[in-house]
Design an enzyme around this catalytic site. Structure first.
Site, PDB file in Angstrom:
ATOM      1  N   ASN A 192     -15.645 -79.871  -1.463  1.00  0.00           N
ATOM      2  CA  ASN A 192     -14.466 -79.276  -0.813  1.00  0.00           C
ATOM      3  C   ASN A 192     -13.423 -78.897  -1.858  1.00  0.00           C
ATOM      4  O   ASN A 192     -12.589 -79.712  -2.252  1.00  0.00           O
ATOM      5  CB  ASN A 192     -13.879 -80.263   0.201  1.00  0.00           C
ATOM      6  CG  ASN A 192     -12.760 -79.641   1.020  1.00  0.00           C
ATOM      7  OD1 ASN A 192     -12.334 -78.512   0.746  1.00  0.00           O
ATOM      8  ND2 ASN A 192     -12.280 -80.361   2.008  1.00  0.00           N
ATOM      9  N   CYS A 233      -9.326 -77.227   0.512  1.00  0.00           N
ATOM     10  CA  CYS A 233      -8.371 -77.772   1.487  1.00  0.00           C
ATOM     11  C   CYS A 233      -6.984 -77.193   1.225  1.00  0.00           C
ATOM     12  O   CYS A 233      -6.488 -77.277   0.105  1.00  0.00           O
ATOM     13  CB  CYS A 233      -8.307 -79.297   1.394  1.00  0.00           C
ATOM     14  SG  CYS A 233      -6.991 -79.962   2.431  1.00  0.00           S
ATOM     15  N   ASN A 254     -13.105 -72.381   4.984  1.00  0.00           N
ATOM     16  CA  ASN A 254     -12.168 -73.451   5.308  1.00  0.00           C
ATOM     17  C   ASN A 254     -11.019 -72.782   6.079  1.00  0.00           C
ATOM     18  O   ASN A 254     -11.128 -71.624   6.472  1.00  0.00           O
ATOM     19  CB  ASN A 254     -11.689 -74.128   4.020  1.00  0.00           C
ATOM     20  CG  ASN A 254     -11.224 -75.566   4.247  1.00  0.00           C
ATOM     21  OD1 ASN A 254     -10.522 -75.849   5.231  1.00  0.00           O
ATOM     22  ND2 ASN A 254     -11.597 -76.467   3.357  1.00  0.00           N
ATOM     23  N   GLY A 287     -14.089 -70.518  13.875  1.00  0.00           N
ATOM     24  CA  GLY A 287     -13.848 -70.077  15.255  1.00  0.00           C
ATOM     25  C   GLY A 287     -15.081 -69.887  16.109  1.00  0.00           C
ATOM     26  O   GLY A 287     -15.027 -69.197  17.126  1.00  0.00           O
TER      27      GLY A 287
HETATM   28  O1  DOR Z   1      -7.983 -77.540   7.164  1.00  0.00           O
HETATM   29  C1  DOR Z   1      -8.339 -78.478   6.484  1.00  0.00           C
HETATM   30  N1  DOR Z   1      -7.812 -79.702   6.700  1.00  0.00           N
HETATM   31  N2  DOR Z   1      -9.256 -78.302   5.509  1.00  0.00           N
HETATM   32  C2  DOR Z   1      -9.632 -79.288   4.680  1.00  0.00           C
HETATM   33  O2  DOR Z   1     -10.421 -79.041   3.797  1.00  0.00           O
HETATM   34  C3  DOR Z   1      -9.115 -80.636   4.851  1.00  0.00           C
HETATM   35  C4  DOR Z   1      -8.329 -80.865   6.098  1.00  0.00           C
HETATM   36  C5  DOR Z   1      -7.243 -81.889   5.873  1.00  0.00           C
HETATM   37  O3  DOR Z   1      -7.584 -83.090   5.858  1.00  0.00           O
HETATM   38  O4  DOR Z   1      -6.085 -81.536   5.675  1.00  0.00           O
END
Ligand code: DOR
Length: 302
Positions: A126, A129, A191, A243
């Site tokens: 990942n 994020c 993501n 989505g």
């Molecule tokens: O939208 C997201 N939220 N994508 C991520 O990779 C992690 C997650 C978060 O924990 O904030």
């Protein structure tokens, strides 16, 4: 019944339906609604080398056609994960995909190293994020950084490596190519898309972190476009997400070139979404008299 098997980097999934990281935990809470044995794979919530508390304040907000989150990668740390989550998932006949988080290259590497002797099928790096100051989007938006991170992690990874990309870039093709060149065995996208919501009465951002990642139907056309572009730019398999709410949505991603798909926000709206989507895919194959799933993947007429 049509054949639904797909192959991601040498790992055979019984069907192309997976859960999207962070929206299914490690499957435990969904056991009541979903028979995990029916899923192609479960992608777990991002896990780091040590426990993370996540972000302060409001973390989730509903928007038109979507959901904003700023969880900040709250997770119990790799030791707890290995103790509890892997044994639970291993009781099921599904593939285990572990999503890996970190703030530095060293942190990502220590999780990957710790998983080397564990019975998991795939790793998902990942680097996308949007909700952490370090370690998230800042790695995934720069081609040089993507290349460096993937190359270093790949050196020590014992399981095939999926690299999860962010939509918060102008040129997804060069990012996807950089990940592939550095040794990614598969690419997953997208993501969440950076967004914001405001409470007009409090005159305050809704989310404690001010900004957050948008998911759900609102981002589907963006996700589909990026999956299509990436699938046409690289040879490694693509896992598409963004989505997907119905079987028809999933078919769009498969036609665009995704070998597998992941279901995220839909799980919150309908806990059985993965199963409904799987049935929808099967219905489409039967209705269109296709031999199996592979004759659909990337078969878009232009
Ligand atoms: O939208 C997201 N939220 N994508 C991520 O990779 C992690 C997650 C978060 O924990 O904030």
């Amino acid at each position: 019944r049509p054949g639904l098997k797909v192959n991601i980097a040498g790992v055979e999934l019984k069907n192309p339906v997976m859960t999207a990281s962070g929206t299914f935990g490690s499957g435990l809470e969904y056991g009541e609604y979903v028979d995990l044995n029916k899923l192609g794979g479960v992608v777990t919530k991002g896990v780091a080398s040590i426990p993370w508390k996540g972000n302060a304040g409001v973390r989730v907000a509903e928007t038109y056609g979507g959901m904003l989150n700023s969880v900040g990668l709250q997770n119990p740390g790799i030791e707890e994960f290995i103790k509890k989550d892997i044994p639970f998932l291993r009781k099921h006949d599904t593939k285990i995909v572990v999503n890996i988080a970190g703030k530095t290259l060293e942190e990502y590497c220590s999780v990957v190293e710790r998983l080397a002797g564990e019975d998991v099928d795939l790793l998902e790096l990942n680097i996308s994020c949007p909700n952490v100051k370090e370690g998230g989007v800042c790695f995934g938006t720069d081609t040089k950084m993507v290349e460096y991170m993937v190359k270093e992690v790949k050196k020590i990874a014992k399981q095939p490596l999926i690299v999860k990309l962010t939509p918060n870039v102008t040129d997804i093709v060069s990012i996807a190519k950089a990940a592939e060149a550095a040794g990614a065995d598969a690419i997953s996208l997208i993501n969440t898309l950076l967004g914001m919501a405001i409470d007009i009465h409090k005159r305050r951002p809704v989310l404690g972190n001010i900004v957050g990642g948008l998911s759900g139907p609102a981002i589907k056309p963006v996700a589909l476009r990026m999956v299509y572009q990436a699938a046409n730019a690289v040879k490694v398999p693509i896992i598409g997400m963004g989505g997907i709410m119905t079987g028809e949505d999933a078919i769009e991603f498969l036609l665009a070139g995704a070998t597998a798909i992941a279901v995220g926000t839909a799980n919150f709206v309908n806990p059985r979404a993965t199963i409904d989507i799987l049935n929808g895919i099967e219905d489409y194959i039967i209705k269109h008299k296709e031999k199996d799933i592979t004759s659909i993947i990337g078969s878009l007429n232009k």
